[in-house]
Scaffold this motif. Structure first.
Motif, PDB file in Angstrom:
ATOM      1  N   UNK A  41    -120.368  42.904  45.908  1.00 17.48           N
ATOM      2  CA  UNK A  41    -120.197  42.750  44.461  1.00 17.48           C
ATOM      3  C   UNK A  41    -120.511  41.319  44.028  1.00 17.48           C
ATOM      4  N   UNK A  42    -119.881  40.345  44.686  1.00 18.17           N
ATOM      5  CA  UNK A  42    -120.086  38.941  44.335  1.00 18.17           C
ATOM      6  C   UNK A  42    -121.546  38.548  44.548  1.00 18.17           C
ATOM      7  N   UNK A  43    -122.126  38.982  45.659  1.00 11.20           N
ATOM      8  CA  UNK A  43    -123.508  38.640  45.955  1.00 11.20           C
ATOM      9  C   UNK A  43    -124.493  39.252  44.988  1.00 11.20           C
ATOM     10  N   UNK A  44    -124.206  40.468  44.514  1.00 12.03           N
ATOM     11  CA  UNK A  44    -125.123  41.164  43.613  1.00 12.03           C
ATOM     12  C   UNK A  44    -125.173  40.517  42.242  1.00 12.03           C
ATOM     13  N   UNK A  48    -126.071  32.142  41.596  1.00 11.37           N
ATOM     14  CA  UNK A  48    -126.289  31.141  42.636  1.00 11.37           C
ATOM     15  C   UNK A  48    -126.156  31.836  43.982  1.00 11.37           C
ATOM     16  N   UNK A  49    -126.661  31.188  45.027  1.00  6.34           N
ATOM     17  CA  UNK A  49    -126.446  31.750  46.351  1.00  6.34           C
ATOM     18  C   UNK A  49    -124.945  31.750  46.636  1.00  6.34           C
ATOM     19  N   UNK A  50    -124.357  32.923  46.838  1.00  4.96           N
ATOM     20  CA  UNK A  50    -122.901  32.966  47.003  1.00  4.96           C
ATOM     21  C   UNK A  50    -122.454  32.289  48.291  1.00  4.96           C
ATOM     22  N   UNK A  51    -121.294  31.667  48.198  1.00  2.00           N
ATOM     23  CA  UNK A  51    -120.657  31.116  49.382  1.00  2.00           C
ATOM     24  C   UNK A  51    -119.889  32.241  50.061  1.00  2.00           C
ATOM     25  N   UNK A  52    -120.148  32.426  51.340  1.00  2.00           N
ATOM     26  CA  UNK A  52    -119.460  33.485  52.077  1.00  2.00           C
ATOM     27  C   UNK A  52    -118.782  32.900  53.301  1.00  2.00           C
ATOM     28  N   UNK A  80    -112.853  33.608  51.765  1.00  2.00           N
ATOM     29  CA  UNK A  80    -113.183  34.040  50.413  1.00  2.00           C
ATOM     30  C   UNK A  80    -114.690  34.125  50.251  1.00  2.00           C
ATOM     31  N   UNK A  81    -115.108  34.812  49.206  1.00  2.00           N
ATOM     32  CA  UNK A  81    -116.479  34.765  48.717  1.00  2.00           C
ATOM     33  C   UNK A  81    -116.437  33.992  47.399  1.00  2.00           C
ATOM     34  N   UNK A  82    -117.515  33.274  47.106  1.00  2.00           N
ATOM     35  CA  UNK A  82    -117.555  32.518  45.848  1.00  2.00           C
ATOM     36  C   UNK A  82    -118.916  32.669  45.204  1.00  2.00           C
ATOM     37  N   UNK A  83    -118.911  32.960  43.891  1.00  2.00           N
ATOM     38  CA  UNK A  83    -120.148  33.064  43.139  1.00  2.00           C
ATOM     39  C   UNK A  83    -119.938  32.633  41.704  1.00  2.00           C
ATOM     40  N   UNK A  94    -116.449  32.061  37.256  1.00  2.00           N
ATOM     41  CA  UNK A  94    -116.453  31.712  38.669  1.00  2.00           C
ATOM     42  C   UNK A  94    -115.723  32.823  39.416  1.00  2.00           C
ATOM     43  N   UNK A  95    -116.390  33.399  40.388  1.00  2.00           N
ATOM     44  CA  UNK A  95    -115.885  34.584  41.082  1.00  2.00           C
ATOM     45  C   UNK A  95    -115.344  34.211  42.454  1.00  2.00           C
ATOM     46  N   UNK A  96    -114.138  34.677  42.736  1.00  2.00           N
ATOM     47  CA  UNK A  96    -113.497  34.430  44.025  1.00  2.00           C
ATOM     48  C   UNK A  96    -113.154  35.779  44.656  1.00  2.00           C
ATOM     49  N   UNK A  97    -113.841  36.121  45.731  1.00  2.00           N
ATOM     50  CA  UNK A  97    -113.559  37.374  46.428  1.00  2.00           C
ATOM     51  C   UNK A  97    -112.521  37.169  47.506  1.00  2.00           C
ATOM     52  N   UNK A  98    -111.513  38.025  47.531  1.00  2.00           N
ATOM     53  CA  UNK A  98    -110.430  37.886  48.502  1.00  2.00           C
ATOM     54  C   UNK A  98    -110.785  38.588  49.812  1.00  2.00           C
TER      55      UNK A  98
END
Length: 202
Positions: A41-44, A48-52, A80-83, A94-98
């Motif tokens: 979800x965050x990557x799609x 920016x290139x998401x931080x994984x 976390x994931x970050x986008x 700013x997206x933070x994936x748990x």
């Protein structure tokens, strides 16, 4: 004759650049159980290139992480994931994936701090896996939406059926999405922002 001195105010009207629009930023959490599509979800949707922070799954997770419906999964998020996505000229999210596994839940309080709301991704083949996330956000009072992520385009249950199964009140939106597609992920975020704004007005 000096044009500026003879026509007060005209220099500001014609010569000065237009006032810049202020930009607002907001923090969004993308949560849910193990393997429901948070990283996807965050990557799609990220511009920016998401931080994984993914690690390769090893035999140590055997018997702990249920791979019944995600047999091809070989990595898992351990922090976390970050986008980031710009929804409008003046709104940046700013997206933070748990992380999904319960052994990483101790990180959730830090990841959620300062967020305006959360998208809870749900794999309806494993509905019980979203219970902890739903309970967490209900107890915290943070606005959230339930996003039913259809794996292989399959949605076995309707939003109304899921609402009844989760015993969620009518205020929390339940939507259908596909975490692989940017437009659908973006639509889920817009739904959350609108829901969070309405919740603040109440």
């Amino acid at each position: 004759m000096d044009f500026a001195s003879s026509r007060p105010g005209q220099q500001a009207a014609y010569g000065a650049p237009p006032a810049a629009r202020s930009t607002t930023s907001a923090k969004i959490v993308v949560a849910g159980g193990f393997g429901v599509g948070k990283t996807t979800f965050v990557g799609a949707v990220s511009e920016i290139n998401p931080l994984r922070t993914e690690a390769v799954m090893t035999s140590a997770s055997a018997g702990v992480d249920d791979l019944t419906h995600v047999a091809d999964k070989t990595t898992t998020t351990v922090a976390m994931d970050f986008g980031r996505i710009t929804l409008d000229d003046d709104l940046i999210l700013y997206l933070f994936g748990t992380p999904g596994q319960d052994r990483f839940w101790f990180m959730w309080d830090d990841l959620v701090r300062g967020a305006i709301g959360a998208v809870v991704l749900v794999d309806t083949r494993r509905l019980a896996d979203c219970f902890p996330a739903v309970d967490y956000f209900e107890n915290s009072g943070l606005p959230f939406v339930i996003a039913l992520n259809g794996f292989d385009g399959h949605q076995p249950y309707t939003p109304d059926e899921v609402r009844e199964a989760l015993q969620i009140g009518p205020d929390a939106p339940i939507i259908i999405t596909d975490a692989r597609h940017r437009a659908e992920a973006k639509s889920a975020l817009i739904t959350l922002v609108e829901h969070a704004l309405l919740a603040r007005l109440k």
